[in-house]
Design an enzyme around this catalytic site. Structure first.
Site, PDB file in Angstrom:
ATOM      1  N   SER A 120       7.231  -8.230  16.148  1.00 12.34           N
ATOM      2  CA  SER A 120       8.363  -7.932  15.273  1.00 12.34           C
ATOM      3  C   SER A 120       9.618  -8.678  15.683  1.00 12.34           C
ATOM      4  CB  SER A 120       8.620  -6.434  15.245  1.00 12.34           C
ATOM      5  OG  SER A 120       8.606  -5.916  16.532  1.00 12.34           O
ATOM      6  N   HIS A 141       4.329 -12.264  10.233  1.00 12.94           N
ATOM      7  CA  HIS A 141       4.851 -10.910  10.451  1.00 12.94           C
ATOM      8  C   HIS A 141       4.760 -10.064   9.185  1.00 12.94           C
ATOM      9  CE1 HIS A 141       8.478  -8.148  11.391  1.00 12.94           C
ATOM     10  NE2 HIS A 141       7.368  -7.640  11.875  1.00 12.94           N
ATOM     11  N   GLU A 153       6.711 -12.519   6.789  1.00 15.02           N
ATOM     12  CA  GLU A 153       7.559 -13.576   7.348  1.00 15.02           C
ATOM     13  C   GLU A 153       6.668 -14.600   8.054  1.00 15.02           C
ATOM     14  OE1 GLU A 153      11.831 -11.702   8.609  1.00 15.02           O
ATOM     15  OE2 GLU A 153      10.123 -11.029   9.789  1.00 15.02           O
ATOM     16  N   ASN A 192      13.994  -8.010  10.772  1.00 20.05           N
ATOM     17  CA  ASN A 192      14.345  -7.119  11.875  1.00 20.05           C
ATOM     18  C   ASN A 192      15.711  -7.435  12.472  1.00 20.05           C
ATOM     19  OD1 ASN A 192      12.265  -5.314  11.718  1.00 20.05           O
ATOM     20  ND2 ASN A 192      10.915  -6.478  13.067  1.00 20.05           N
TER      21      ASN A 192
HETATM   22  N1  3HC Z   1      -3.113   1.327  -0.263  1.00 22.80           N
HETATM   23  C1  3HC Z   1      -2.663   0.692  -1.362  1.00 22.80           C
HETATM   24  N2  3HC Z   1      -1.578   1.100  -2.059  1.00 22.80           N
HETATM   25  C2  3HC Z   1      -0.965   2.211  -1.642  1.00 22.80           C
HETATM   26  C3  3HC Z   1      -1.390   2.931  -0.504  1.00 22.80           C
HETATM   27  C4  3HC Z   1      -2.522   2.433   0.196  1.00 22.80           C
HETATM   28  N3  3HC Z   1      -2.990   3.020   1.287  1.00 22.80           N
HETATM   29  N4  3HC Z   1      -0.554   3.977  -0.324  1.00 22.80           N
HETATM   30  C5  3HC Z   1       0.364   3.905  -1.283  1.00 22.80           C
HETATM   31  N5  3HC Z   1       0.131   2.856  -2.095  1.00 22.80           N
HETATM   32  C6  3HC Z   1       0.925   2.409  -3.230  1.00 22.80           C
HETATM   33  C7  3HC Z   1       1.077   3.466  -4.278  1.00 22.80           C
HETATM   34  O1  3HC Z   1       0.014   3.426  -5.211  1.00 22.80           O
HETATM   35  C8  3HC Z   1       2.386   3.102  -4.950  1.00 22.80           C
HETATM   36  O2  3HC Z   1       2.193   2.000  -5.807  1.00 22.80           O
HETATM   37  P1  3HC Z   1       2.982   1.903  -7.210  1.00 22.80           P
HETATM   38  O3  3HC Z   1       4.423   1.795  -6.824  1.00 22.80           O
HETATM   39  O4  3HC Z   1       2.430   0.675  -7.840  1.00 22.80           O
HETATM   40  O5  3HC Z   1       2.641   3.161  -7.910  1.00 22.80           O
HETATM   41  C9  3HC Z   1       3.214   2.574  -3.751  1.00 22.80           C
HETATM   42  O6  3HC Z   1       2.258   2.169  -2.780  1.00 22.80           O
HETATM   43  C10 3HC Z   1       4.117   3.642  -3.151  1.00 22.80           C
HETATM   44  O7  3HC Z   1       3.336   4.771  -2.906  1.00 22.80           O
HETATM   45  P2  3HC Z   1       3.928   6.247  -3.104  1.00 22.80           P
HETATM   46  O8  3HC Z   1       5.009   6.235  -4.140  1.00 22.80           O
HETATM   47  O9  3HC Z   1       2.820   7.219  -3.250  1.00 22.80           O
HETATM   48  O10 3HC Z   1       4.656   6.505  -1.784  1.00 22.80           O
HETATM   49  P3  3HC Z   1       3.994   6.801  -0.404  1.00 22.80           P
HETATM   50  O11 3HC Z   1       4.659   8.035   0.063  1.00 22.80           O
HETATM   51  O12 3HC Z   1       2.544   6.744  -0.384  1.00 22.80           O
HETATM   52  O13 3HC Z   1       4.465   5.560   0.477  1.00 22.80           O
HETATM   53  C11 3HC Z   1       6.103   4.007   1.216  1.00 22.80           C
HETATM   54  C12 3HC Z   1       5.784   5.340   0.595  1.00 22.80           C
HETATM   55  C13 3HC Z   1       5.292   2.884   0.614  1.00 22.80           C
HETATM   56  C14 3HC Z   1       5.852   4.049   2.730  1.00 22.80           C
HETATM   57  C15 3HC Z   1       7.586   3.883   0.865  1.00 22.80           C
HETATM   58  O14 3HC Z   1       8.263   5.026   1.259  1.00 22.80           O
HETATM   59  C16 3HC Z   1       8.251   2.686   1.484  1.00 22.80           C
HETATM   60  O15 3HC Z   1       8.124   1.588   1.005  1.00 22.80           O
HETATM   61  N6  3HC Z   1       9.027   2.941   2.584  1.00 22.80           N
HETATM   62  C17 3HC Z   1       9.752   1.930   3.285  1.00 22.80           C
HETATM   63  C18 3HC Z   1       8.802   1.141   4.141  1.00 22.80           C
HETATM   64  C19 3HC Z   1       9.505   0.056   4.899  1.00 22.80           C
HETATM   65  O16 3HC Z   1      10.693  -0.143   4.839  1.00 22.80           O
HETATM   66  N7  3HC Z   1       8.697  -0.688   5.667  1.00 22.80           N
HETATM   67  C20 3HC Z   1       9.174  -1.741   6.496  1.00 22.80           C
HETATM   68  C21 3HC Z   1       9.232  -1.248   7.897  1.00 22.80           C
HETATM   69  S1  3HC Z   1       9.826  -2.495   8.974  1.00 22.80           S
HETATM   70  C22 3HC Z   1       8.466  -3.216   9.583  1.00 22.80           C
HETATM   71  O17 3HC Z   1       7.352  -2.862   9.307  1.00 22.80           O
HETATM   72  C23 3HC Z   1       8.685  -4.358  10.512  1.00 22.80           C
HETATM   73  C24 3HC Z   1       8.365  -4.000  11.915  1.00 22.80           C
HETATM   74  O18 3HC Z   1       8.305  -5.211  12.659  1.00 22.80           O
HETATM   75  C25 3HC Z   1       9.394  -3.080  12.553  1.00 22.80           C
END
Ligand code: 3HC
Length: 284
Positions: A120, A141, A153, A192
């Protein structure tokens, strides 16, 4: 080069998600873990996510079974000899990652193979220099949850060959169906470098008694249309990953906004790592 034979090192939060993305894209995937217990946990993580994809109507049962059929778990890194692309997603520990790159360099036989890190925030060049082929090493990433987040990324070090950057960019877009962006090998890359100071600021706000975690999260969800607030997001990313990323960015830049809050360190010391351990700032 058409990439077909891939591998992922580690099947934690990110490794499992990346392996799932590769398998769903029709690729042959070997997942390397340190022991059978970790392999079983990684497999369970992928099965759970695929089940959720089916439940959400994103995948049918046949595609789920085919994806699982393309995944093979091993504890023997020697089985990665014929891989064309290896993505390292081990824990955020520079020494461990360097030794994995050195090992991969001796094991992977194809001189055209590409060895990538999902780190990350750590310097890609240090992993590249642990191999005899630094021009074929870069950062790829993904974002958590990898099966859902569209961004990847592509991080080129000062030694990454342009041809490697271009072929991985094309692979990410055309084969994985993700949106690649180009980042330099700087602390935190693009996302990040912005996200970690934000998460640290939210934790500092909580630490200072400025607001409750619920109100901090509600503020960013309701006020800025973020899908989740920063405290919950830190729990989802993993508090250990947040801490290591903050330490790495702070060490190199001295940016006070990236200085890890004491509360974050204490929680990691206490094994409160967020969603993955069942308890972080919230309980899961
Ligand atoms: N497989 C495929 N698709 C899925 C899935 C899975 N396992 N789980 C959920 N989905 C799809 C859903 O079908 C939905 O699609 P749609 O918008 O087309 O209907 C979408 O994903 C969102 O799902 P939900 O509305 O049901 O919400 P969830 O509660 O399941 O998930 C979340 C929520 C996707 C985690 C959302 O809250 C989110 O995007 N949060 C922010 C995540 C974020 O910021 N991530 C970046 C973190 S930083 C990082 O990773 C970098 C590291 O280096 C620190």
């Amino acid at each position: 080069m058409s990439i077909q034979r891939t591998a992922v090192i580690g099947s934690g939060l990110m490794g499992a998600g990346i392996a799932e993305v590769l398998a769903k894209s029709g690729l042959d995937v070997i997942v390397r873990e340190i022991n059978d217990e970790a392999s079983a946990a990684g497999r369970a993580r992928i099965e759970k996510s695929l089940a959720r994809a089916v439940e959400k109507g994103k995948l049918d049962a046949q595609a789920r079974d085919e994806a699982m059929g393309r995944l093979r778990f091993t504890t023997d890194i020697g089985e990665l000899a014929d891989r064309q692309l290896v993505i390292e997603a081990a824990s955020e520990n520079e020494a461990i990652k360097k030794s994995i790159f050195a090992e991969l360099d001796t094991v992977v036989t194809d001189p055209d193979a590409i060895i990538a890190s999902n780190t990350s925030s750590m310097p890609i060049i240090r992993f590249a220099q642990s191999t005899s082929r630094p021009e074929r090493v870069l950062g790829v990433h993904f974002f958590n949850p990898a099966p859902v987040q569209p961004l990847v990324e592509i991080v080129s070090s000062v030694l990454t060959a342009d041809s490697v950057r271009d072929s991985v960019t094309e692979f990410v877009a055309e084969v994985l169906g993700k949106n690649p962006i180009q980042a330099q090998d700087r602390p935190g890359f693009i996302v990040n470098a912005l996200l970690i100071p934000y998460l640290c600021s939210a934790i500092r706000m909580l630490e200072a008694g400025f607001a409750t975690k619920e109100d901090i999260d509600a503020g960013m969800v309701g006020g800025c249309a973020h899908p989740m607030g920063p405290i919950k997001l830190a729990d989802m990313v993993g508090l250990d990953t947040c801490l290591y990323a903050a330490e790495s960015i702070y060490r190199e830049t001295g940016d006070p906004a990236a200085k890890p809050p004491v509360l974050l360190s204490r929680m990691v010391d206490g094994g409160l790592l967020g969603v993955k351990s069942g308890r972080g700032f919230y309980e899961y």
